[in-house]
Design a protein around this motif. Sequence first.
Motif, PDB file in Angstrom:
ATOM      1  N   PHE A 128       0.823  -1.215   0.000  1.00 11.46           N
ATOM      2  CA  PHE A 128       0.000   0.000   0.000  1.00 11.46           C
ATOM      3  C   PHE A 128       0.855   1.262   0.000  1.00 11.46           C
ATOM      4  O   PHE A 128       0.477   2.264  -0.619  1.00 11.46           O
ATOM      5  CB  PHE A 128      -0.962  -0.020   1.189  1.00 11.46           C
ATOM      6  N   CYS A 129       1.994   1.239   0.683  1.00 11.90           N
ATOM      7  CA  CYS A 129       2.868   2.417   0.679  1.00 11.90           C
ATOM      8  C   CYS A 129       3.433   2.677  -0.719  1.00 11.90           C
ATOM      9  O   CYS A 129       3.469   3.820  -1.190  1.00 11.90           O
ATOM     10  CB  CYS A 129       4.001   2.244   1.684  1.00 11.90           C
ATOM     11  N   ILE A 130       3.868   1.610  -1.377  1.00 11.57           N
ATOM     12  CA  ILE A 130       4.416   1.760  -2.732  1.00 11.57           C
ATOM     13  C   ILE A 130       3.329   2.196  -3.700  1.00 11.57           C
ATOM     14  O   ILE A 130       3.544   3.077  -4.553  1.00 11.57           O
ATOM     15  CB  ILE A 130       5.078   0.439  -3.189  1.00 11.57           C
ATOM     16  N   LEU A 131       2.145   1.579  -3.590  1.00 10.33           N
ATOM     17  CA  LEU A 131       1.023   1.988  -4.444  1.00 10.33           C
ATOM     18  C   LEU A 131       0.660   3.459  -4.211  1.00 10.33           C
ATOM     19  O   LEU A 131       0.408   4.205  -5.162  1.00 10.33           O
ATOM     20  CB  LEU A 131      -0.192   1.100  -4.183  1.00 10.33           C
ATOM     21  N   ALA A 132       0.634   3.880  -2.950  1.00 11.58           N
ATOM     22  CA  ALA A 132       0.306   5.267  -2.622  1.00 11.58           C
ATOM     23  C   ALA A 132       1.345   6.209  -3.203  1.00 11.58           C
ATOM     24  O   ALA A 132       1.008   7.275  -3.748  1.00 11.58           O
ATOM     25  CB  ALA A 132       0.213   5.449  -1.108  1.00 11.58           C
ATOM     26  N   ASN A 174       1.509  11.693   0.386  1.00  8.73           N
ATOM     27  CA  ASN A 174       2.047  13.056   0.374  1.00  8.73           C
ATOM     28  C   ASN A 174       3.475  13.081  -0.158  1.00  8.73           C
ATOM     29  O   ASN A 174       3.868  14.014  -0.869  1.00  8.73           O
ATOM     30  CB  ASN A 174       2.000  13.659   1.774  1.00  8.73           C
ATOM     31  N   ALA A 175       4.255  12.043   0.167  1.00  5.45           N
ATOM     32  CA  ALA A 175       5.622  11.957  -0.358  1.00  5.45           C
ATOM     33  C   ALA A 175       5.604  11.748  -1.869  1.00  5.45           C
ATOM     34  O   ALA A 175       6.377  12.373  -2.605  1.00  5.45           O
ATOM     35  CB  ALA A 175       6.374  10.819   0.331  1.00  5.45           C
ATOM     36  N   GLY A 176       4.712  10.891  -2.337  1.00  6.33           N
ATOM     37  CA  GLY A 176       4.612  10.641  -3.776  1.00  6.33           C
ATOM     38  C   GLY A 176       4.123  11.847  -4.557  1.00  6.33           C
ATOM     39  O   GLY A 176       4.543  12.088  -5.694  1.00  6.33           O
ATOM     40  N   GLY A 177       3.233  12.628  -3.940  1.00  6.33           N
ATOM     41  CA  GLY A 177       2.713  13.809  -4.632  1.00  6.33           C
ATOM     42  C   GLY A 177       3.714  14.934  -4.767  1.00  6.33           C
ATOM     43  O   GLY A 177       3.604  15.780  -5.653  1.00  6.33           O
ATOM     44  N   ALA A 178       4.748  14.946  -3.905  1.00  2.00           N
ATOM     45  CA  ALA A 178       5.686  16.071  -3.885  1.00  2.00           C
ATOM     46  C   ALA A 178       6.609  16.108  -5.097  1.00  2.00           C
ATOM     47  O   ALA A 178       7.031  17.188  -5.519  1.00  2.00           O
ATOM     48  CB  ALA A 178       6.523  16.008  -2.599  1.00  2.00           C
TER      49      ALA A 178
END
Length: 464
Positions: A128-132, A174-178
């Motif tokens: 889920f973290c990687i997908l997010a 939030n990390a992926g969106g940055a």
Amino acid sequence: MESAIILVFVLGYLAITLEHNLKIDKLIPALVMMAICWALIALGIDGFTTWFDSGAHALVDNFAGMGHEDKLHLMEETLLHHLGKTAEILVFLLGAMTIVEIIDYFDGFATIKGFVKTKSKSKILWIFCILAFILSAIIDNLTATIVLISILQKIVKERDVRIWYAGLIIIAANAGGAWSPIGDVTTTMLWIGNKVTTIKLISYLLIPSLICMLVPAFIASFLPAFKGNLELSGEDDKPAGKLSARMLYLGLGAIVFVPIFKTVTHLPPYVGMMLSLGVVATFAEIYSKSKFNISSVSDDDGEHMSAHHSPVHSSLSKIELPSILFFLGILMAVAALESLGQLFGFATWLQDSTPMLSTEMAGTRVSDLVVLLLGVGSAVIDNVPLVAASLGMFSEALDDQLWHFIAYSAGTGGSMLIIGSAAGVVAMGMEKIDFFWYLKKITWLAAIGFLAGAVTFILLRQFI
């Protein structure tokens, strides 16, 4: 009059921050704040001695000596300028939201559920973290959080277990969106405002953002909450159809196409987003066997889950318009302060009074401490107005490291409180997560990830 405008802004901010305590949707104080600020500017236009030209990014010469009509005309031009810039962001978001809703109309996100083949709590955490992290870079962190928590609710039965996963999903989203120009509203604002380019944004922030996600996830995998196996729910276990997968990949591909379109044509991103929306909508109508008719839509397939609606019409009706109106209000309210030169003056004060941490390495006049404080502040105050303020505060060139550090700090710093980001707020609503539970259990993980990513950025930027 300037003091009155600042007071209105502060009170509006306070009302937005205390949204859950006041039981008033944050779009209401945002819109009221915007309208009152500009009304006070119009009524007291002759009493202002300075005016900030956003186009030239400088104070207007001899504004105090201009006539009343000239000042009103300049105010109207400034208002129109800011409305145009704000509209670019809002139209872009409308297009992206519609594409995501079209994917959901065809149950496209059910395809993602098929990726979960394990019962190990720690392995599911990593999935889920990687997908997010990946999804938020494509469909934005807010939408990715909604999608993944919706899937999580179908997989994990126990709410007490789910909220732990939800907390880590917020950090990862939030990390992926940055690091993506379309992954977070604040990053999109910087991209559309010609402060960052796609290639440089990715090269500066991909690794720091990845570290920001990996460190908390790694630490969390050793916590008792993620030990052992899960008893997975068997609900809604039917496999996704061909159309579901097809619309998922078509929609995600269309959104990813937007930065490419901007790079090739040099047109504003919302133009490419409208093109992508048109293509996705065309296939959606064809697949649903609906007839094209703007005024009325008839469906030839009576068994379709929304037989009486066009998929495009149905998707448009589900868009989060309150969020769009909130962005309108807050961005235009910040524009009011910018126009009076308040943000310009505040930026000068920050630069003069804050100790420089790495001036020589960074090649910028702005201290790293200021940007880190902005990241911490985004956990308390919505990061959209903070980034909007930074656009009016600083005048660094395109792709200056300052803008990339602001994108990182504002995008990931909000994870430290559940009310600090759109992803956190929506997760709070979907799973009824308590503010203080998040503060006790997740905040420290988010803070470690934020600082780890920030240190990574500072160390790597000298090589980029």
